[in-house]
Design a protein around this motif. Structure first.
Motif, PDB file in Angstrom:
ATOM      1  N   HIS A 177       7.690   5.670   6.043  1.00  0.00           N
ATOM      2  CA  HIS A 177       6.941   4.477   6.427  1.00  0.00           C
ATOM      3  C   HIS A 177       7.579   3.220   5.830  1.00  0.00           C
ATOM      4  O   HIS A 177       7.639   2.172   6.486  1.00  0.00           O
ATOM      5  N   LEU A 178       8.057   3.328   4.603  1.00  0.00           N
ATOM      6  CA  LEU A 178       8.735   2.194   3.978  1.00  0.00           C
ATOM      7  C   LEU A 178      10.031   1.863   4.716  1.00  0.00           C
ATOM      8  O   LEU A 178      10.396   0.687   4.859  1.00  0.00           O
ATOM      9  N   GLU A 199       0.828  -1.208   0.000  1.00  0.00           N
ATOM     10  CA  GLU A 199       0.000   0.000   0.000  1.00  0.00           C
ATOM     11  C   GLU A 199       0.863   1.259   0.000  1.00  0.00           C
ATOM     12  O   GLU A 199       0.567   2.230  -0.713  1.00  0.00           O
ATOM     13  N   MET A 200       1.930   1.267   0.789  1.00  0.00           N
ATOM     14  CA  MET A 200       2.816   2.434   0.825  1.00  0.00           C
ATOM     15  C   MET A 200       3.507   2.644  -0.519  1.00  0.00           C
ATOM     16  O   MET A 200       3.672   3.776  -0.987  1.00  0.00           O
ATOM     17  N   LEU A 201       3.914   1.560  -1.167  1.00  0.00           N
ATOM     18  CA  LEU A 201       4.524   1.675  -2.497  1.00  0.00           C
ATOM     19  C   LEU A 201       3.520   2.212  -3.507  1.00  0.00           C
ATOM     20  O   LEU A 201       3.862   3.040  -4.363  1.00  0.00           O
ATOM     21  N   ALA A 248      12.788  -1.802   8.408  1.00  0.00           N
ATOM     22  CA  ALA A 248      13.430  -2.078   9.690  1.00  0.00           C
ATOM     23  C   ALA A 248      12.707  -3.200  10.424  1.00  0.00           C
ATOM     24  O   ALA A 248      13.342  -4.062  11.047  1.00  0.00           O
ATOM     25  N   LEU A 249      11.390  -3.208  10.350  1.00  0.00           N
ATOM     26  CA  LEU A 249      10.621  -4.284  10.982  1.00  0.00           C
ATOM     27  C   LEU A 249      10.923  -5.628  10.334  1.00  0.00           C
ATOM     28  O   LEU A 249      10.964  -6.663  11.008  1.00  0.00           O
ATOM     29  N   GLU A 250      11.134  -5.613   9.038  1.00  0.00           N
ATOM     30  CA  GLU A 250      11.407  -6.862   8.322  1.00  0.00           C
ATOM     31  C   GLU A 250      12.716  -7.508   8.773  1.00  0.00           C
ATOM     32  O   GLU A 250      12.881  -8.723   8.670  1.00  0.00           O
ATOM     33  N   THR A 251      13.641  -6.697   9.275  1.00  0.00           N
ATOM     34  CA  THR A 251      14.900  -7.261   9.770  1.00  0.00           C
ATOM     35  C   THR A 251      14.702  -7.983  11.098  1.00  0.00           C
ATOM     36  O   THR A 251      15.518  -8.825  11.472  1.00  0.00           O
ATOM     37  N   GLY A 252      13.639  -7.611  11.814  1.00  0.00           N
ATOM     38  CA  GLY A 252      13.394  -8.205  13.124  1.00  0.00           C
ATOM     39  C   GLY A 252      14.284  -7.647  14.211  1.00  0.00           C
ATOM     40  O   GLY A 252      14.257  -8.120  15.361  1.00  0.00           O
ATOM     41  N   ASP A 253      15.057  -6.600  13.900  1.00  0.00           N
ATOM     42  CA  ASP A 253      15.986  -5.997  14.860  1.00  0.00           C
ATOM     43  C   ASP A 253      15.271  -4.887  15.634  1.00  0.00           C
ATOM     44  O   ASP A 253      14.941  -3.846  15.054  1.00  0.00           O
ATOM     45  N   PRO A 254      15.033  -5.057  16.937  1.00  0.00           N
ATOM     46  CA  PRO A 254      14.306  -4.040  17.711  1.00  0.00           C
ATOM     47  C   PRO A 254      14.989  -2.669  17.688  1.00  0.00           C
ATOM     48  O   PRO A 254      14.312  -1.644  17.594  1.00  0.00           O
TER      49      PRO A 254
END
Length: 223
Positions: free
Chosen positions: A186-187, A121-123, A192-198
């Motif tokens: 937002h992308l 959606e963002m893309l 960053a969320l996709e990396t799973g790194d908090p």
């Protein structure tokens, strides 16, 4: 075998439906600035405009008041809530802290399928020649809510929702120049969320919120 005919809605159900319809319509009017900040909400005028009685209008207004969009002082009518510069920037500072905490907690918990849907959606919005402001707001709301809820902390999620009401009311005066930067930021948050790194997720969210606050400050300085 004869099929039973559909049952008509009960008066109670009809009342709930009218109240929900009134809520959605008045909310849109506030968010579209057709009822500006600080303006008195006239129940009779709304009832006439929506062709319904005042009862569902009142129920809708109570709900909007509970969500912080409108306020009512003793013996006075409802008014659309006004947010001062000071309240806005204080709220943004809290959002930076709390949404940073939320996204760090959400990094290992968020639904990857919903995250992929948000990325698509963002893309789409970023590449849209003419982005509708309401589409941008809807995507913004969905992503931030998704992250807050994925934190697993319901109290934190509710506080973030309340703060977002405050900042959105202030920003409604319009920041069209922010739409595409918002999509890019937002992308970055999603990546960053996709990396799973908090830590990486927290940093991306904090950058996004600081960027928005900086642009708003720049707009205020111009006026």
């Amino acid at each position: 075998m004869e099929m039973d005919s559909p049952k008509a809605a009960t008066p109670a159900a009809a009342g709930v439906n009218l109240a929900s319809m009134a809520y959605r319509t008045i909310l849109e009017m506030i968010l579209d600035r057709r009822i500006p900040s600080g303006e008195v909400i006239v129940e009779d005028r709304l009832a006439t405009a929506l062709s319904i009685s005042r009862t569902p209008i009142r129920e809708a207004l109570v709900r909007l008041a509970s969500e912080g969009l409108i306020r009512k002082e003793f013996n006075r009518p409802y008014r659309v809530r006004e947010v001062s510069n000071r309240e806005y920037f204080q709220s943004m500072r809290l959002r930076e802290i709390l949404e940073g905490e939320a996204i760090a907690a959400a990094a290992s918990r968020i639904d990857p399928l919903r995250l992929q849907a948000m990325k698509a959606e963002m893309l789409r919005l970023r590449d849209e020649p003419k982005i509708r402001f309401e589409d941008h707001w809807a995507a913004d709301e969905e992503l931030h809510t998704l992250i807050a809820e994925a934190s697993g902390n319901a109290v934190l999620a509710q506080i973030i929702r309340d703060l977002r009401v405050t900042t959105r009311l202030f920003e409604l005066s319009g920041l069209p120049s922010r739409i595409r930067p918002d999509c890019d930021e937002h992308l970055d948050v999603i990546a960053a969320l996709e990396t799973g790194d908090p830590a990486e997720a927290r940093a991306a969210m904090e950058r996004h919120i600081r960027s928005l606050a900086k642009d708003v400050l720049g707009e205020i300085a111009k006026s």
